[in-house]
Design a protein around this motif. Structure first.
Motif, PDB file in Angstrom:
ATOM      1  N   ASN A  53       0.620  -1.248   0.150  1.00  0.00           N
ATOM      2  CA  ASN A  53       0.042  -0.272   0.241  1.00  0.00           C
ATOM      3  C   ASN A  53       0.688   1.381   0.483  1.00  0.00           C
ATOM      4  O   ASN A  53       1.755   1.747   1.035  1.00  0.00           O
ATOM      5  N   SER A  55      -0.468   4.513  -1.041  1.00  0.00           N
ATOM      6  CA  SER A  55      -1.493   5.246  -0.464  1.00  0.00           C
ATOM      7  C   SER A  55      -0.803   6.376  -0.431  1.00  0.00           C
ATOM      8  O   SER A  55      -0.309   7.123   1.120  1.00  0.00           O
ATOM      9  N   ARG A 167     -10.646  -3.313   1.520  1.00  0.00           N
ATOM     10  CA  ARG A 167      -9.416  -3.965   0.547  1.00  0.00           C
ATOM     11  C   ARG A 167      -9.882  -5.242   0.392  1.00  0.00           C
ATOM     12  O   ARG A 167     -10.051  -5.793   1.266  1.00  0.00           O
TER      13      ARG A 167
END
Ligand SMILES: *[C@@H]1O[C@H](CO)[C@@H](O)[C@H](O)[C@H]1NC(C)=O
Ligand SMILES: *[C@@H]1O[C@H](CO)[C@@H](O)[C@H](O)[C@H]1NC(C)=O
Length: 295
Positions: A53, A55, A167
């Motif tokens: 991840n 993000s 997710r």
């Protein structure tokens, strides 16, 4: 690379070379479902996305470093180096760095390695877990990867995001329906852009697409596409004339409108703002027959 055309979705007339990335990581299911859907319509779709991840990392770009830990969801073993591939599916690749770096590796290394040295013809990012609307846009790694492709690499690009907070690992079985809905919608728009012919998008442009939350009332066949802008543009020059106005609705307005609407903003890959009316008009012309006006 061998591509088979499955009967799941209609095979497109023009099968092309597509590079894919995201910021949620290479093992995030939405990205994998999109890869499946692109391959099912005949495209040569190569994934190059972060090992985990990433993000909110915007346009950061740094040479990948060797990993100590396993990749997200244990999708690669510990100490697997700085980048790697699925052993049996070489079109699925991870990079131990940012979304932009991953997109760069896909464009320069993983794609050409499978395409006899050829470059991708289109870049796509996402579908992101979560929206990337207006104030979120500058921080988004998904948008960052798309903007990099269009601005630095000169490859037309589309960033897809979803109103979805959950997710799922890549091998979730059965695949939750929303992942298939987002994959189908993203593939539909991608194929629409491809069918409009080259150049797929004006220079230095990316599309910022936000998909509504999938539900029984909002599936792939009920979503309506709306041309939008990223920022409000109170003092900006007029937008392209469309739906009886010279000011496009913001993507936030589209998002807040009851119903089942997806926003498509024409983004400037240089600064992630809304492009001028001239470049909006080129995109409008390409997409006109799938677009709806807000009620
Ligand atoms: C992914 O990274 C972002 C930014 O660091 C963080 O806010 C988010 O909680 C992370 N998500 C998961 C599931 O780890
Ligand atoms: C790698 O690909 C195989 C199919 O060839 C699949 O079974 C496996 O789950 C994939 N693993 C990852 C992390 O992509």
């Amino acid at each position: 690379m061998k591509v088979s055309c499955l009967p799941l979705l209609a095979c497109t007339a023009q099968a092309i070379r597509i590079v894919q990335s995201n910021d949620d990581g290479w093992a995030e299911l939405f990205l994998r479902s999109f890869n499946d859907a692109l391959q099912a319509t005949g495209h040569e779709a190569v994934v190059s996305a972060p090992a985990e991840n990433k993000s909110g990392t915007s346009s950061l770009d740094a040479e990948p470093k060797d990993r100590r830990d396993a990749c997200e969801y244990d999708s690669c073993p510990p100490n697997s180096g700085a980048f790697g591939s699925n052993a049996t599916r070489p079109e699925l690749n991870w990079v131990n760095s940012f979304p932009v770096t991953s997109m760069r590796f896909g464009i320069e290394r993983f794609g050409p390695a499978l395409w006899d040295g050829e470059a991708p013809e289109l870049a796509v990012a996402g579908p992101n877990v979560g929206t990337n609307i207006w104030v979120q846009v500058p921080f988004s790694g998904t948008v960052g990867a798309a903007a990099y492709a269009a601005h630095e690499a000169g490859i037309p690009s589309i960033a897809f995001s979803t109103d979805e907070g959950t997710r799922h690992r890549w091998d979730t079985s059965p695949v939750p329906p929303e992942s298939l809905v987002y994959a189908e919608l993203a593939t539909t728009l991608t194929n629409k852009v491809i069918a409009s012919g080259k150049p797929y998008l004006p220079d230095d442009v990316f599309l910022n697409v936000n998909l509504p939350k999938a539900s029984a009332d909002c599936d792939a066949s009920s979503v309506k596409w709306v041309l939008s802008r990223i920022n409000p543009g109170l003092f900006s020059a007029p937008d392209v004339a469309w739906c009886g106005s010279e000011r496009l609705p913001t993507e936030l307005k589209v998002f807040q409108t009851d119903g089942c609407f997806a926003s498509i903003s024409v983004g400037d890959a240089a600064d992630k703002t809304t492009v001028d009316a001239e470049r909006q008009a080129i995109v409008l012309d390409k997409l006109k027959d799938i677009l709806t006006c807000l009620p």
